[in-house]
Structure formats: C-alpha cells, structure tokens
Design a protein around this motif. Structure first.
Motif, PDB file in Angstrom:
ATOM      1  N   GLN A  42       0.840  -1.200   0.000  1.00  0.00           N
ATOM      2  CA  GLN A  42       0.000   0.000   0.000  1.00  0.00           C
ATOM      3  C   GLN A  42       0.878   1.254   0.000  1.00  0.00           C
ATOM      4  OE1 GLN A  42      -3.385  -0.218  -0.154  1.00  0.00           O
ATOM      5  NE2 GLN A  42      -3.064  -2.425  -0.272  1.00  0.00           N
ATOM      6  N   PRO A  43       0.503   2.287  -0.725  1.00  0.00           N
ATOM      7  CA  PRO A  43       1.295   3.527  -0.726  1.00  0.00           C
ATOM      8  C   PRO A  43       1.490   4.110   0.677  1.00  0.00           C
ATOM      9  CG  PRO A  43      -0.398   3.617  -2.425  1.00  0.00           C
ATOM     10  CD  PRO A  43      -0.652   2.369  -1.614  1.00  0.00           C
ATOM     11  N   SER A  44       0.478   3.998   1.524  1.00  0.00           N
ATOM     12  CA  SER A  44       0.577   4.523   2.888  1.00  0.00           C
ATOM     13  C   SER A  44       1.248   3.524   3.838  1.00  0.00           C
ATOM     14  CB  SER A  44      -0.813   4.852   3.427  1.00  0.00           C
ATOM     15  OG  SER A  44      -1.565   3.662   3.537  1.00  0.00           O
ATOM     16  N   ARG A  45       1.468   2.294   3.344  1.00  0.00           N
ATOM     17  CA  ARG A  45       1.994   1.171   4.105  1.00  0.00           C
ATOM     18  C   ARG A  45       0.990   0.613   5.107  1.00  0.00           C
ATOM     19  NH1 ARG A  45       6.568   2.903   6.976  1.00  0.00           N
ATOM     20  NH2 ARG A  45       5.645   4.950   6.855  1.00  0.00           N
ATOM     21  N   MET A  46      -0.268   1.029   4.977  1.00  0.00           N
ATOM     22  CA  MET A  46      -1.357   0.452   5.758  1.00  0.00           C
ATOM     23  C   MET A  46      -2.563   0.317   4.836  1.00  0.00           C
ATOM     24  SD  MET A  46      -3.149   1.703   9.323  1.00  0.00           S
ATOM     25  CE  MET A  46      -1.682   1.447  10.302  1.00  0.00           C
ATOM     26  N   ASN A  47      -3.255  -0.792   4.963  1.00  0.00           N
ATOM     27  CA  ASN A  47      -4.411  -1.053   4.117  1.00  0.00           C
ATOM     28  C   ASN A  47      -5.658  -0.442   4.765  1.00  0.00           C
ATOM     29  OD1 ASN A  47      -6.599  -2.126   2.732  1.00  0.00           O
ATOM     30  ND2 ASN A  47      -5.523  -4.028   2.276  1.00  0.00           N
ATOM     31  N   PHE A  48      -5.987   0.779   4.372  1.00  0.00           N
ATOM     32  CA  PHE A  48      -7.117   1.485   4.971  1.00  0.00           C
ATOM     33  C   PHE A  48      -8.444   0.788   4.686  1.00  0.00           C
ATOM     34  CE2 PHE A  48      -4.525   5.644   4.799  1.00  0.00           C
ATOM     35  CZ  PHE A  48      -3.933   5.361   6.021  1.00  0.00           C
ATOM     36  N   ASP A  49      -8.566   0.113   3.558  1.00  0.00           N
ATOM     37  CA  ASP A  49      -9.800  -0.628   3.276  1.00  0.00           C
ATOM     38  C   ASP A  49      -9.978  -1.772   4.276  1.00  0.00           C
ATOM     39  OD1 ASP A  49     -10.523   1.001   1.166  1.00  0.00           O
ATOM     40  OD2 ASP A  49      -9.584  -0.278  -0.343  1.00  0.00           O
ATOM     41  N   ARG A  50      -8.882  -2.407   4.645  1.00  0.00           N
ATOM     42  CA  ARG A  50      -8.936  -3.478   5.646  1.00  0.00           C
ATOM     43  C   ARG A  50      -9.339  -2.907   7.014  1.00  0.00           C
ATOM     44  NH1 ARG A  50      -3.927  -7.526   7.379  1.00  0.00           N
ATOM     45  NH2 ARG A  50      -5.209  -8.894   8.702  1.00  0.00           N
ATOM     46  N   VAL A  51      -8.808  -1.736   7.352  1.00  0.00           N
ATOM     47  CA  VAL A  51      -9.177  -1.078   8.614  1.00  0.00           C
ATOM     48  C   VAL A  51     -10.679  -0.771   8.616  1.00  0.00           C
ATOM     49  CG1 VAL A  51      -8.850   1.000  10.032  1.00  0.00           C
ATOM     50  CG2 VAL A  51      -6.863  -0.117   8.978  1.00  0.00           C
ATOM     51  N   ARG A  52     -11.177  -0.246   7.506  1.00  0.00           N
ATOM     52  CA  ARG A  52     -12.610   0.077   7.408  1.00  0.00           C
ATOM     53  C   ARG A  52     -13.475  -1.179   7.484  1.00  0.00           C
ATOM     54  NH1 ARG A  52     -10.476   3.316   3.162  1.00  0.00           N
ATOM     55  NH2 ARG A  52     -10.536   5.530   3.711  1.00  0.00           N
ATOM     56  N   ALA A  53     -13.021  -2.259   6.849  1.00  0.00           N
ATOM     57  CA  ALA A  53     -13.839  -3.467   6.692  1.00  0.00           C
ATOM     58  C   ALA A  53     -14.194  -4.137   8.014  1.00  0.00           C
ATOM     59  CB  ALA A  53     -13.132  -4.463   5.778  1.00  0.00           C
ATOM     60  N   ILE A  54     -13.373  -4.024   9.029  1.00  0.00           N
ATOM     61  CA  ILE A  54     -13.640  -4.697  10.304  1.00  0.00           C
ATOM     62  C   ILE A  54     -14.465  -3.826  11.247  1.00  0.00           C
ATOM     63  CG2 ILE A  54     -11.534  -3.959  11.506  1.00  0.00           C
ATOM     64  CD1 ILE A  54     -13.132  -7.493  11.576  1.00  0.00           C
ATOM     65  N   ARG A  55     -14.725  -2.588  10.848  1.00  0.00           N
ATOM     66  CA  ARG A  55     -15.493  -1.653  11.668  1.00  0.00           C
ATOM     67  C   ARG A  55     -16.864  -1.397  11.037  1.00  0.00           C
ATOM     68  NH1 ARG A  55     -10.156  -0.875  12.075  1.00  0.00           N
ATOM     69  NH2 ARG A  55      -9.270   0.096  13.946  1.00  0.00           N
ATOM     70  N   THR A  56     -17.861  -1.144  11.880  1.00  0.00           N
ATOM     71  CA  THR A  56     -19.177  -0.774  11.362  1.00  0.00           C
ATOM     72  C   THR A  56     -19.095   0.633  10.771  1.00  0.00           C
ATOM     73  OG1 THR A  56     -19.886   0.165  13.479  1.00  0.00           O
ATOM     74  CG2 THR A  56     -20.393  -2.184  13.083  1.00  0.00           C
ATOM     75  N   SER A  57     -20.061   0.980   9.943  1.00  0.00           N
ATOM     76  CA  SER A  57     -20.056   2.309   9.317  1.00  0.00           C
ATOM     77  C   SER A  57     -20.219   3.423  10.339  1.00  0.00           C
ATOM     78  CB  SER A  57     -21.151   2.400   8.246  1.00  0.00           C
ATOM     79  OG  SER A  57     -22.418   2.195   8.842  1.00  0.00           O
ATOM     80  N   ASP A  58     -20.838   3.111  11.473  1.00  0.00           N
ATOM     81  CA  ASP A  58     -21.010   4.125  12.523  1.00  0.00           C
ATOM     82  C   ASP A  58     -20.026   3.924  13.689  1.00  0.00           C
ATOM     83  OD1 ASP A  58     -22.159   1.784  13.464  1.00  0.00           O
ATOM     84  OD2 ASP A  58     -23.884   2.799  14.372  1.00  0.00           O
ATOM     85  N   HIS A  59     -18.938   3.219  13.413  1.00  0.00           N
ATOM     86  CA  HIS A  59     -17.912   2.933  14.431  1.00  0.00           C
ATOM     87  C   HIS A  59     -17.440   4.209  15.113  1.00  0.00           C
ATOM     88  CE1 HIS A  59     -14.312   1.009  16.149  1.00  0.00           C
ATOM     89  NE2 HIS A  59     -13.712   2.138  15.833  1.00  0.00           N
ATOM     90  N   ARG A  60     -17.177   4.098  16.410  1.00  0.00           N
ATOM     91  CA  ARG A  60     -16.613   5.202  17.183  1.00  0.00           C
ATOM     92  C   ARG A  60     -15.377   4.714  17.924  1.00  0.00           C
ATOM     93  NH1 ARG A  60     -18.328   7.842  14.039  1.00  0.00           N
ATOM     94  NH2 ARG A  60     -20.114   9.208  14.067  1.00  0.00           N
ATOM     95  N   HIS A  61     -14.304   5.500  17.788  1.00  0.00           N
ATOM     96  CA  HIS A  61     -13.023   5.214  18.440  1.00  0.00           C
ATOM     97  C   HIS A  61     -12.818   6.232  19.554  1.00  0.00           C
ATOM     98  CE1 HIS A  61      -8.739   3.914  18.428  1.00  0.00           C
ATOM     99  NE2 HIS A  61      -8.589   5.097  18.980  1.00  0.00           N
ATOM    100  N   HIS A  62     -12.452   5.731  20.731  1.00  0.00           N
ATOM    101  CA  HIS A  62     -12.193   6.580  21.889  1.00  0.00           C
ATOM    102  C   HIS A  62     -10.817   6.236  22.449  1.00  0.00           C
ATOM    103  CE1 HIS A  62     -16.505   7.657  22.322  1.00  0.00           C
ATOM    104  NE2 HIS A  62     -16.679   6.455  21.808  1.00  0.00           N
ATOM    105  N   PHE A  63     -10.238   7.191  23.161  1.00  0.00           N
ATOM    106  CA  PHE A  63      -9.001   6.940  23.888  1.00  0.00           C
ATOM    107  C   PHE A  63      -9.288   6.973  25.383  1.00  0.00           C
ATOM    108  CE2 PHE A  63      -7.246   8.535  19.880  1.00  0.00           C
ATOM    109  CZ  PHE A  63      -6.230   7.629  19.656  1.00  0.00           C
ATOM    110  N   GLY A  64      -8.535   6.252  26.161  1.00  0.00           N
ATOM    111  CA  GLY A  64      -8.527   6.280  27.615  1.00  0.00           C
ATOM    112  C   GLY A  64      -7.070   6.377  28.012  1.00  0.00           C
TER     113      GLY A  64
END
Length: 160
Positions: free
Chosen positions: A30-52
């Motif tokens: 991948q040009p970015s060296r990460m497969n963003f489509d793969r990252v998207r594919a395992i998450r729901t369309s309304d996925h929310r990421h939080h930090f703790g």
C-alpha cells in the motif's frame, strides 16, 4: 487461538478482535503502508473510536472525543510518514460473549525513521462488536502515555 471447546460466538468474537488488531499491520503493498480498506472493513459504518485513560485524555486534546473511522484513519495517516516500521504482538484476548465485547492487550513496536530501536507501546483495547460479532462498533484504546510521548518525541526530532 481460542480454546477448542469455545462456542461459535466466542470464536467469531475472538477472530474479530484479532482482525481488528491485524487490520492495522504494516502492508508494504500500500502507498501509505497500511491497508485502509482493511481497517474500514472490520469496523461498522457508525464505528466510534475513543481513547482512555480519563486523566491522560483530559490533558491531551488530541485524544479527546469520539472519532469516526475516517477520523481515526486521518490520525493514523498523520503518523505514518514519520514511522519507518511497526510490528504488533497480541499478548492476550479476553472474550465476553453476552456483552459481545473483547479486551485485547497488544504491544506495538514502533520505530520512527532514523531510530535504531523500536519503542514498545503496550496497549489495551476494549472492543464492542455489533450483534453478529463480525464487526467492531466501538473501540476504546488505552495507550502507554510514556511510550506514546517517546514515540512522538522521536518522530519530531528524527531520532535525535
């Protein structure tokens, strides 16, 4: 690997947790060296990421608020040009079937450019899956603030 005696749901949740972590692996194709489509594919369309952790997050605006998948990818994309390599070791996974939730401990060995040794960022992820268990609808990432600070410092100074 999940125990052989695990239920089908347990195995699905476990596999989803593994794929969630592995979706962020380095991919030299991948040009970015990460497969963003793969990252998207395992998450729901309304996925929310939080930090703790709460105090750490309260002192760092960068970690505040919920992020969509695209916001999270933008966060990663800002770091990728400064990171030469990253490897991930999944240390442990705990599965809570009734709540469709997993807790994953993983070490990210991140090596900014012009640095000889990677820095280990020991993370804990809380992952909540959608009803079928095959996609993550919410993630909370607990970072090691000392390791994150060191990685940021090395990225900004080019390893000096």
């Amino acid at each position: 690997m999940p125990p052989e005696s695990a239920s089908e749901l347990y195995k699905i949740l476990f596999a989803t947790a593994v794929e969630f972590i592995r979706s962020q692996d380095q991919d030299l194709n991948q040009p970015s060296r990460m497969n963003f489509d793969r990252v998207r594919a395992i998450r729901t369309s309304d996925h929310r990421h939080h930090f703790g952790h709460n105090y750490c997050v309260s002192t760092k605006p960068l970690f505040q608020g919920a992020r969509s998948v695209e916001d999270f990818l933008a966060h990663l994309n800002a770091m990728l040009p400064k990171i030469d390599t990253w490897d991930t070791d999944i240390t442990d996974i705990a599965v809570d079937e009734p709540r469709k939730m997993c807790v994953v401990r993983a070490s990210y060995f991140m090596k900014p450019f012009e640095v000889n040794e990677p820095v280990e960022n020991d993370l804990v992820w809380w992952l909540w899956m959608e009803d079928g268990g095959k996609k993550v609808k919410k993630a909370m990432e607990f970072i090691d603030p000392m390791a994150t600070g060191r990685i940021r410092e090395l990225m900004m100074t080019g390893g000096k």
